[in-house]
Design a protein around this motif. Structure first.
Motif, PDB file in Angstrom:
ATOM      1  N   SER A  74       0.861  -1.188   0.000  1.00  0.00           N
ATOM      2  CA  SER A  74       0.000   0.000   0.000  1.00  0.00           C
ATOM      3  C   SER A  74       0.892   1.230   0.000  1.00  0.00           C
ATOM      4  O   SER A  74       2.102   1.129   0.284  1.00  0.00           O
ATOM      5  CB  SER A  74      -0.907   0.027   1.242  1.00  0.00           C
ATOM      6  N   GLY A  75       0.294   2.359  -0.282  1.00  0.00           N
ATOM      7  CA  GLY A  75       1.043   3.605  -0.209  1.00  0.00           C
ATOM      8  C   GLY A  75       1.535   3.847   1.206  1.00  0.00           C
ATOM      9  O   GLY A  75       2.671   4.261   1.425  1.00  0.00           O
ATOM     10  N   MET A  76       0.670   3.564   2.194  1.00  0.00           N
ATOM     11  CA  MET A  76       1.050   3.804   3.585  1.00  0.00           C
ATOM     12  C   MET A  76       2.175   2.869   4.030  1.00  0.00           C
ATOM     13  O   MET A  76       3.003   3.253   4.862  1.00  0.00           O
ATOM     14  CB  MET A  76      -0.160   3.678   4.519  1.00  0.00           C
ATOM     15  N   ILE A  79       5.200   4.580   2.720  1.00  0.00           N
ATOM     16  CA  ILE A  79       5.489   5.815   3.451  1.00  0.00           C
ATOM     17  C   ILE A  79       6.040   5.502   4.852  1.00  0.00           C
ATOM     18  O   ILE A  79       7.080   6.030   5.262  1.00  0.00           O
ATOM     19  CB  ILE A  79       4.214   6.695   3.556  1.00  0.00           C
ATOM     20  N   TYR A 100      -1.041  14.161   2.676  1.00  0.00           N
ATOM     21  CA  TYR A 100      -2.136  13.192   2.640  1.00  0.00           C
ATOM     22  C   TYR A 100      -2.625  12.866   4.060  1.00  0.00           C
ATOM     23  O   TYR A 100      -1.809  12.725   4.984  1.00  0.00           O
ATOM     24  CB  TYR A 100      -1.630  11.926   1.937  1.00  0.00           C
ATOM     25  N   GLU A 143       5.104  16.970  -0.438  1.00  0.00           N
ATOM     26  CA  GLU A 143       4.071  16.360  -1.293  1.00  0.00           C
ATOM     27  C   GLU A 143       3.530  17.446  -2.213  1.00  0.00           C
ATOM     28  O   GLU A 143       2.987  18.439  -1.744  1.00  0.00           O
ATOM     29  CB  GLU A 143       2.960  15.792  -0.394  1.00  0.00           C
ATOM     30  N   ASP A 172       6.133  12.552  -1.624  1.00  0.00           N
ATOM     31  CA  ASP A 172       4.991  11.746  -2.051  1.00  0.00           C
ATOM     32  C   ASP A 172       4.599  12.248  -3.442  1.00  0.00           C
ATOM     33  O   ASP A 172       4.087  13.355  -3.600  1.00  0.00           O
ATOM     34  CB  ASP A 172       3.838  11.934  -1.049  1.00  0.00           C
ATOM     35  N   THR A 174       2.502  10.854  -5.577  1.00  0.00           N
ATOM     36  CA  THR A 174       1.295  10.161  -6.027  1.00  0.00           C
ATOM     37  C   THR A 174       0.445  10.981  -6.994  1.00  0.00           C
ATOM     38  O   THR A 174       0.029  10.484  -8.044  1.00  0.00           O
ATOM     39  CB  THR A 174       0.432   9.774  -4.805  1.00  0.00           C
ATOM     40  N   PHE A 175       0.173  12.239  -6.625  1.00  0.00           N
ATOM     41  CA  PHE A 175      -0.744  13.053  -7.436  1.00  0.00           C
ATOM     42  C   PHE A 175      -0.186  13.301  -8.844  1.00  0.00           C
ATOM     43  O   PHE A 175      -0.928  13.352  -9.801  1.00  0.00           O
ATOM     44  CB  PHE A 175      -1.034  14.400  -6.747  1.00  0.00           C
ATOM     45  N   SER A 194       1.637   6.095  -3.750  1.00  0.00           N
ATOM     46  CA  SER A 194       0.532   5.183  -3.540  1.00  0.00           C
ATOM     47  C   SER A 194       0.195   4.657  -4.929  1.00  0.00           C
ATOM     48  O   SER A 194      -0.392   5.374  -5.746  1.00  0.00           O
ATOM     49  CB  SER A 194      -0.677   5.891  -2.941  1.00  0.00           C
ATOM     50  N   THR A 196      -1.910   2.587  -5.523  1.00  0.00           N
ATOM     51  CA  THR A 196      -3.367   2.412  -5.538  1.00  0.00           C
ATOM     52  C   THR A 196      -3.997   3.461  -6.448  1.00  0.00           C
ATOM     53  O   THR A 196      -5.106   3.276  -6.941  1.00  0.00           O
ATOM     54  CB  THR A 196      -3.916   2.606  -4.104  1.00  0.00           C
ATOM     55  N   LYS A 197      -3.293   4.538  -6.693  1.00  0.00           N
ATOM     56  CA  LYS A 197      -3.816   5.655  -7.469  1.00  0.00           C
ATOM     57  C   LYS A 197      -3.401   5.510  -8.941  1.00  0.00           C
ATOM     58  O   LYS A 197      -3.738   4.538  -9.560  1.00  0.00           O
ATOM     59  CB  LYS A 197      -3.369   6.978  -6.841  1.00  0.00           C
ATOM     60  N   ALA A 207      -1.542  -0.865  -3.627  1.00  0.00           N
ATOM     61  CA  ALA A 207      -0.093  -1.034  -3.710  1.00  0.00           C
ATOM     62  C   ALA A 207       0.610   0.286  -3.445  1.00  0.00           C
ATOM     63  O   ALA A 207      -0.014   1.356  -3.463  1.00  0.00           O
ATOM     64  CB  ALA A 207       0.312  -1.567  -5.092  1.00  0.00           C
ATOM     65  N   LEU A 324      -9.231   8.042  -5.696  1.00  0.00           N
ATOM     66  CA  LEU A 324      -8.969   8.956  -6.800  1.00  0.00           C
ATOM     67  C   LEU A 324      -8.063   8.288  -7.818  1.00  0.00           C
ATOM     68  O   LEU A 324      -7.580   7.190  -7.596  1.00  0.00           O
ATOM     69  CB  LEU A 324      -8.302  10.234  -6.256  1.00  0.00           C
TER      70      LEU A 324
HETATM   71  C1  LIG Z   1      -3.952   7.371  -1.318  1.00  0.00           C
HETATM   72  C2  LIG Z   1      -2.751   8.136  -1.003  1.00  0.00           C
HETATM   73  C3  LIG Z   1      -1.792   7.640  -0.106  1.00  0.00           C
HETATM   74  C4  LIG Z   1      -1.967   6.341   0.645  1.00  0.00           C
HETATM   75  O1  LIG Z   1      -1.978   5.246  -0.200  1.00  0.00           O
HETATM   76  P1  LIG Z   1      -2.699   3.852   0.158  1.00  0.00           P
HETATM   77  O2  LIG Z   1      -2.412   3.023  -1.038  1.00  0.00           O
HETATM   78  O3  LIG Z   1      -4.149   4.148   0.383  1.00  0.00           O
HETATM   79  O4  LIG Z   1      -2.060   3.334   1.395  1.00  0.00           O
HETATM   80  C5  LIG Z   1      -0.654   8.395   0.114  1.00  0.00           C
HETATM   81  N1  LIG Z   1      -0.471   9.589  -0.486  1.00  0.00           N
HETATM   82  C6  LIG Z   1      -1.374  10.103  -1.344  1.00  0.00           C
HETATM   83  C7  LIG Z   1      -1.109  11.419  -1.969  1.00  0.00           C
HETATM   84  C8  LIG Z   1      -2.545   9.397  -1.630  1.00  0.00           C
HETATM   85  O5  LIG Z   1      -3.434   9.938  -2.468  1.00  0.00           O
END
Ligand SMILES: *Cc1c(COP(=O)(O)O)cnc(C)c1O
Length: 379
Positions: A74-76, A79, A100, A143, A172, A174-175, A194, A196-197, A207, A324
């Motif tokens: 997961s992202g967490m 992190i 986040y 971030e 981070d 992710t975005f 993350s 997952t995004k 993931a 998202l």
């Molecule tokens: C969703 C998200 C996370 C956490 O990721 P998970 O996969 O839900 O653990 C961390 N940072 C950002 C910016 C996110 O959008």
């Protein structure tokens, strides 16, 4: 050797050759038991080195211009493992004020138990980061673009500050995704996702991932062996499949979000639009400098006399959802989710009104996304 283009890297980088049958995709290797004697590398899923885990590592490393990478569950997981890999009792870490929600919880609920000191910046300028650095600071964490207001931090500026002070910088990413932003090129030490995004992108994978210099990523890997949080081989396969279209998807997310943002700005029932691709965005020039694209996330504020809940109920295609970055457009009201624990007064102070909506612009036809928003924008 010439480096592959981004789309080519998405499609091919890291793929396992199917030597047995010559199939077009990576085989899935589910073994948790590998040879022990007379081998240099002992493979084991929690060691982050199964064949399918290495596919993700290589593909992401290629996209982030990194020496090494690791996939997490997961992202967490990515992190928390990264932070604990570089922080111990007595250390201090500087966090950007806007991060986040889950990262915020991790810090506030866990760090003091382990004797790790932390502070949040008061703003997102380089001086705001500098102001929080103490004698025992070890890590700076940022971030950008931020959630939900899409504020932009000067990545090179903060990375340079970290270097000058001998600190490890983490971002981070992710975005933005590695298609829109490659922070290692701007001097950051560790990039976290993350997956997952956008990396997953189809709302069906949990993931995470970390990328950076080999030496730093190895340190995260050793901490990961203790904490667990490795990604299963099934999920690695799914994530590989998703990442093959990452660059293609992000290009369309960028295009659709730009179109929606430009049209929302012109609507009298929308008070304000936050999107780094708009020339009216306060950090547009900075975003242009450090990003390759402006992304699929935007926020907007409805006129005072509209009700955000009614508006969301009016939507026909766009779904209210906490997650998202999927192929489908989703929307959320941050005052009810990520910032629900703050009082209304506190929320207003940081610019998050009850009428603020965060839109994850999907891959539907941009005209259809806009049409859905427009038909819901009524008094
Ligand atoms: C969703 C998200 C996370 C956490 O990721 P998970 O996969 O839900 O653990 C961390 N940072 C950002 C910016 C996110 O959008």
């Amino acid at each position: 050797m010439k480096k592959n283009g981004t789309h080519t890297a998405c499609v091919h980088e890291g793929q396992i050759k199917d030597k047995q049958f010559g199939g077009a995709v990576s085989p899935i290797y589910l073994a948790t038991s590998y040879p022990f004697l007379d081998v240099q590398e002992k493979r084991y899923p929690r060691y982050f080195n199964t064949p399918n885990q290495e596919v993700i590592a290589e593909k992401l490393a290629a996209l982030e211009n990194a020496e090494a990478a690791l996939p997490f569950s997961s992202g967490m997981a990515a992190i928390s493992t990264s932070l604990f890999a570089f922080l111990e009792r007595g250390d201090h870490v500087v966090f950007q004020n806007e991060i986040y929600g889950g990262s915020h919880h991790l810090v506030q609920e866990e760090f003091s138990k382990y004797g790790i000191e932390y502070s949040f910046t008061k703003g997102m300028e380089i001086s705001d980061f500098k102001n929080e650095i103490r004698k025992n600071t070890k890590v700076i964490y940022l971030e950008t673009p931020s959630n939900p207001l899409l504020n932009i931090t000067d990545v090179r500026g903060v990375a340079t500050l970290a270097k000058e002070m001998g600190l490890v910088s983490m971002i981070d990413n992710t975005f933005a995704s590695p298609i829109n932003q490659t922070p290692l090129d701007l001097g950051v030490d560790l990039v976290i996702h993350s997956a997952t995004k956008y990396l997953g992108g189809h709302s069906d994978i949990s993931a995470g991932a970390v990328a950076g210099k080999k030496e730093l990523v190895e340190r995260v890997m050793y901490k990961g062996r203790n904490f667990g949080g490795n990604l299963s081989d099934f999920m690695c396969f799914l994530l590989e499949r998703s990442m093959k279209t990452l660059a293609l998807r992000i290009e369309r997310h960028n295009e659709n979000a730009q179109f929606v943002a430009e049209n929302l700005v012109q609507n009298s029932l929308v008070r304000k639009v936050y999107y780094p691709g708009l020339s009216s965005h306060k950090n547009h020039e900075l975003a242009k400098r450090q990003m390759h694209g402006f992304g699929g996330m935007l926020s907007f504020e409805l006129a005072d006399d509209l009700d955000a809940k009614v508006f969301q109920h009016n939507l026909k295609m766009i779904k209210p959802s906490m997650s998202l970055a999927g192929i489908e457009s989703t929307i959320i009201q941050p005052s009810l989710t990520s910032h629900a624990l703050l009082s209304q007064e506190e929320r207003m102070k940081i610019g998050i009104s009850d009428n603020l909506l965060r839109l994850s612009v999907g891959l539907e036809n941009k005209e259809d996304i806009l049409e859905d928003l427009m038909q819901a924008l009524i008094r």
